[in-house]
Design an enzyme around this catalytic site. Structure first.
Site, PDB file in Angstrom:
ATOM      1  N   ASN A 185       0.872  -1.181   0.000  1.00  0.00           N
ATOM      2  CA  ASN A 185       0.000   0.000   0.000  1.00  0.00           C
ATOM      3  C   ASN A 185       0.903   1.223   0.000  1.00  0.00           C
ATOM      4  O   ASN A 185       1.497   1.556   1.019  1.00  0.00           O
ATOM      5  CB  ASN A 185      -0.891  -0.029   1.253  1.00  0.00           C
ATOM      6  CG  ASN A 185      -1.668   1.260   1.433  1.00  0.00           C
ATOM      7  OD1 ASN A 185      -1.766   2.078   0.509  1.00  0.00           O
ATOM      8  ND2 ASN A 185      -2.223   1.449   2.627  1.00  0.00           N
ATOM      9  N   TRP A 186       0.989   1.876  -1.147  1.00  0.00           N
ATOM     10  CA  TRP A 186       1.913   3.017  -1.272  1.00  0.00           C
ATOM     11  C   TRP A 186       1.343   4.314  -0.719  1.00  0.00           C
ATOM     12  O   TRP A 186       2.042   5.343  -0.738  1.00  0.00           O
ATOM     13  CB  TRP A 186       2.292   3.211  -2.745  1.00  0.00           C
ATOM     14  CG  TRP A 186       3.275   2.209  -3.246  1.00  0.00           C
ATOM     15  CD1 TRP A 186       3.925   1.250  -2.517  1.00  0.00           C
ATOM     16  CD2 TRP A 186       3.738   2.069  -4.606  1.00  0.00           C
ATOM     17  NE1 TRP A 186       4.754   0.521  -3.337  1.00  0.00           N
ATOM     18  CE2 TRP A 186       4.669   1.007  -4.619  1.00  0.00           C
ATOM     19  CE3 TRP A 186       3.452   2.738  -5.792  1.00  0.00           C
ATOM     20  CZ2 TRP A 186       5.316   0.598  -5.782  1.00  0.00           C
ATOM     21  CZ3 TRP A 186       4.092   2.339  -6.957  1.00  0.00           C
ATOM     22  CH2 TRP A 186       5.019   1.269  -6.948  1.00  0.00           C
ATOM     23  N   LYS A 187       0.098   4.274  -0.302  1.00  0.00           N
ATOM     24  CA  LYS A 187      -0.528   5.496   0.257  1.00  0.00           C
ATOM     25  C   LYS A 187      -0.308   6.664  -0.705  1.00  0.00           C
ATOM     26  O   LYS A 187      -0.406   6.487  -1.912  1.00  0.00           O
ATOM     27  CB  LYS A 187       0.011   5.767   1.663  1.00  0.00           C
ATOM     28  CG  LYS A 187      -0.047   4.498   2.519  1.00  0.00           C
ATOM     29  CD  LYS A 187       0.152   4.709   3.977  1.00  0.00           C
ATOM     30  CE  LYS A 187       0.054   3.357   4.690  1.00  0.00           C
ATOM     31  NZ  LYS A 187       0.004   3.426   6.112  1.00  0.00           N
ATOM     32  N   HIS A 239      -9.378   1.081   4.581  1.00  0.00           N
ATOM     33  CA  HIS A 239      -8.108   1.241   5.307  1.00  0.00           C
ATOM     34  C   HIS A 239      -8.357   2.186   6.486  1.00  0.00           C
ATOM     35  O   HIS A 239      -9.151   3.126   6.385  1.00  0.00           O
ATOM     36  CB  HIS A 239      -7.032   1.798   4.372  1.00  0.00           C
ATOM     37  CG  HIS A 239      -5.680   1.807   5.008  1.00  0.00           C
ATOM     38  ND1 HIS A 239      -5.285   2.803   5.877  1.00  0.00           N
ATOM     39  CD2 HIS A 239      -4.659   0.931   4.932  1.00  0.00           C
ATOM     40  CE1 HIS A 239      -4.065   2.516   6.306  1.00  0.00           C
ATOM     41  NE2 HIS A 239      -3.664   1.392   5.747  1.00  0.00           N
ATOM     42  N   GLU A 265      -6.823   4.616   7.593  1.00  0.00           N
ATOM     43  CA  GLU A 265      -6.647   6.049   7.282  1.00  0.00           C
ATOM     44  C   GLU A 265      -7.878   6.598   6.563  1.00  0.00           C
ATOM     45  O   GLU A 265      -8.229   7.762   6.738  1.00  0.00           O
ATOM     46  CB  GLU A 265      -5.367   6.246   6.452  1.00  0.00           C
ATOM     47  CG  GLU A 265      -4.122   6.081   7.317  1.00  0.00           C
ATOM     48  CD  GLU A 265      -2.905   5.519   6.594  1.00  0.00           C
ATOM     49  OE1 GLU A 265      -2.862   5.581   5.350  1.00  0.00           O
ATOM     50  OE2 GLU A 265      -2.002   5.010   7.282  1.00  0.00           O
ATOM     51  N   GLU A 272      -5.637  -5.286  10.051  1.00  0.00           N
ATOM     52  CA  GLU A 272      -4.641  -4.251  10.331  1.00  0.00           C
ATOM     53  C   GLU A 272      -4.971  -3.572  11.661  1.00  0.00           C
ATOM     54  O   GLU A 272      -5.761  -2.626  11.690  1.00  0.00           O
ATOM     55  CB  GLU A 272      -4.658  -3.201   9.218  1.00  0.00           C
ATOM     56  CG  GLU A 272      -4.228  -3.742   7.878  1.00  0.00           C
ATOM     57  CD  GLU A 272      -3.481  -2.689   7.054  1.00  0.00           C
ATOM     58  OE1 GLU A 272      -2.376  -2.990   6.604  1.00  0.00           O
ATOM     59  OE2 GLU A 272      -3.988  -1.568   6.909  1.00  0.00           O
ATOM     60  N   GLY A 306       2.203   1.874  10.800  1.00  0.00           N
ATOM     61  CA  GLY A 306       3.165   2.975  10.733  1.00  0.00           C
ATOM     62  C   GLY A 306       3.828   3.296  12.058  1.00  0.00           C
ATOM     63  O   GLY A 306       4.478   4.325  12.202  1.00  0.00           O
ATOM     64  N   SER A 314       3.221  -2.575  10.256  1.00  0.00           N
ATOM     65  CA  SER A 314       4.659  -2.649  10.545  1.00  0.00           C
ATOM     66  C   SER A 314       5.310  -3.964  10.129  1.00  0.00           C
ATOM     67  O   SER A 314       6.224  -4.445  10.801  1.00  0.00           O
ATOM     68  CB  SER A 314       4.922  -2.343  12.029  1.00  0.00           C
ATOM     69  OG  SER A 314       4.514  -1.019  12.340  1.00  0.00           O
ATOM     70  N   GLY A 343       2.864  -1.214   4.248  1.00  0.00           N
ATOM     71  CA  GLY A 343       2.937   0.212   3.934  1.00  0.00           C
ATOM     72  C   GLY A 343       4.384   0.611   3.701  1.00  0.00           C
ATOM     73  O   GLY A 343       4.952   0.413   2.620  1.00  0.00           O
ATOM     74  N   GLY A 344       5.019   1.149   4.744  1.00  0.00           N
ATOM     75  CA  GLY A 344       6.370   1.699   4.645  1.00  0.00           C
ATOM     76  C   GLY A 344       7.364   0.805   3.911  1.00  0.00           C
ATOM     77  O   GLY A 344       8.100   1.260   3.022  1.00  0.00           O
TER      78      GLY A 344
HETATM   79  P1  PGA Z   1       2.868   0.010   7.650  1.00  0.00           P
HETATM   80  O1  PGA Z   1       1.422   0.320   6.981  1.00  0.00           O
HETATM   81  O2  PGA Z   1       3.358  -1.276   7.032  1.00  0.00           O
HETATM   82  O3  PGA Z   1       3.704   1.188   7.290  1.00  0.00           O
HETATM   83  O4  PGA Z   1       2.633  -0.134   9.106  1.00  0.00           O
HETATM   84  C1  PGA Z   1       0.501  -0.710   6.739  1.00  0.00           C
HETATM   85  C2  PGA Z   1      -0.717  -0.135   6.082  1.00  0.00           C
HETATM   86  O5  PGA Z   1      -1.071   1.021   6.343  1.00  0.00           O
HETATM   87  O6  PGA Z   1      -1.377  -0.830   5.267  1.00  0.00           O
END
Ligand code: PGA
Length: 252
Positions: free
Chosen positions: A9-11, A95, A97, A165, A171, A208, A229-230
């Site tokens: 997930n590149w956000k 998600h 967010e 999640e 994050g 994470s 994500g990251g």
């Molecule tokens: P993260 O994000 O791996 O940076 O914790 C996961 C996500 O938001 O899907």
């Protein structure tokens, strides 16, 4: 057999050019026979660049959101039909967010799941509890409620994937332990069985995930992949996570 999926997930990171660069580097690392286990979720505007860069490769991709109508007066939104035409296989929905910053509710997600499935997009529905909800012992209740409402219009026979999640792990660098994740995943699996009658839905863990913790998490039988994500932003890290969970990919 459930497939094992490694999704990034590149956000709101990466431009079209950065997208192309990533693909070039990633494809140089990932053997062809494993490519189809990987999924990328770039910004919607980068989808055509991603599609072009992936030409001839079997890495799949999707959008980070979609609207619940196929068309209409919804300024600034993207129709699932357009996403399908862009070559998307998946739609990431709910998600945390999106829930937090864009006020997405389980009721709205139910409509999105249904419409995405109507055009043949596979929803990747995100669920998860906050730290406070975990500390007050509400994890199961929250997961059950999110799934019950968001899947209330699930089209029988359509494909579906879930990403567990925990909000406190996204994050933050604070990954759920393999035992915590396995426990939530098996609860989710049981709940989905009750709701839609199958145990064959892939349930990915997100929060994470890094090359360092992927192996232990991937050993758990109810963890069918990762939403990252990251660590999905760097081709070497994204591939390293795949490499460490290869024992599951080959089993699938
Ligand atoms: P993260 O994000 O791996 O940076 O914790 C996961 C996500 O938001 O899907």
């Amino acid at each position: 057999m459930r497939e094992f999926i490694i999704a990034g997930n590149w956000k709101m990171y990466k431009t079209p050019n950065e997208t192309k660069l990533f693909v070039k580097e990633f494809l140089a690392l990932c053997p062809k026979k494993l490519q189809s286990q990987f999924v990328l979720f770039p910004s919607t505007i980068c989808l055509p660049s991603l599609h072009e860069a992936l030409s001839g490769a079997s890495v799949r991709f999707g959008a980070q959101n979609c609207h619940y109508e196929l068309e209409g007066a919804f300024t600034g939104e993207n129709s699932p039909r357009t996403l399908k035409e862009f070559g998307c296989h998946f739609a990431l929905l709910g998600h945390s967010e999106r829930r937090q910053y864009f006020a997405e509710t389980d009721q709205v997600l139910a409509k999105k799941v249904k419409t995405a499935q109507t055009v043949g997009l596979i929803p990747m529905l995100c669920v998860g509890e906050t730290l406070q909800q975990r500390q007050t012992g509400e994890t199961y209740k929250v997961l059950e409620q999110q799934l019950k409402v968001a899947l209330s219009d699930h089209r029988s026979g359509s494909q579906l994937t879930i990403a567990y999640e925990p909000v406190w792990a996204i994050g933050t660098g604070q990954v759920a332990t393999p035992e915590q994740a396995e426990d939530a995943h098996s609860y989710i699996r049981e709940t989905i069985k009750t709701l839609i009658g199958t145990t064959q839905i892939p349930i990915l863990y997100g929060g994470s995930v890094k090359p360092d913790n992927a192996l232990e998490l991937s050993k758990k039988p109810n963890i069918d992949g990762f939403l990252i994500g990251g660590a999905s932003l760097k081709p070497t890290d994204f591939w390293a996570i795949g490499e460490r969970s290869q024992h599951r990919i080959i089993d699938a």
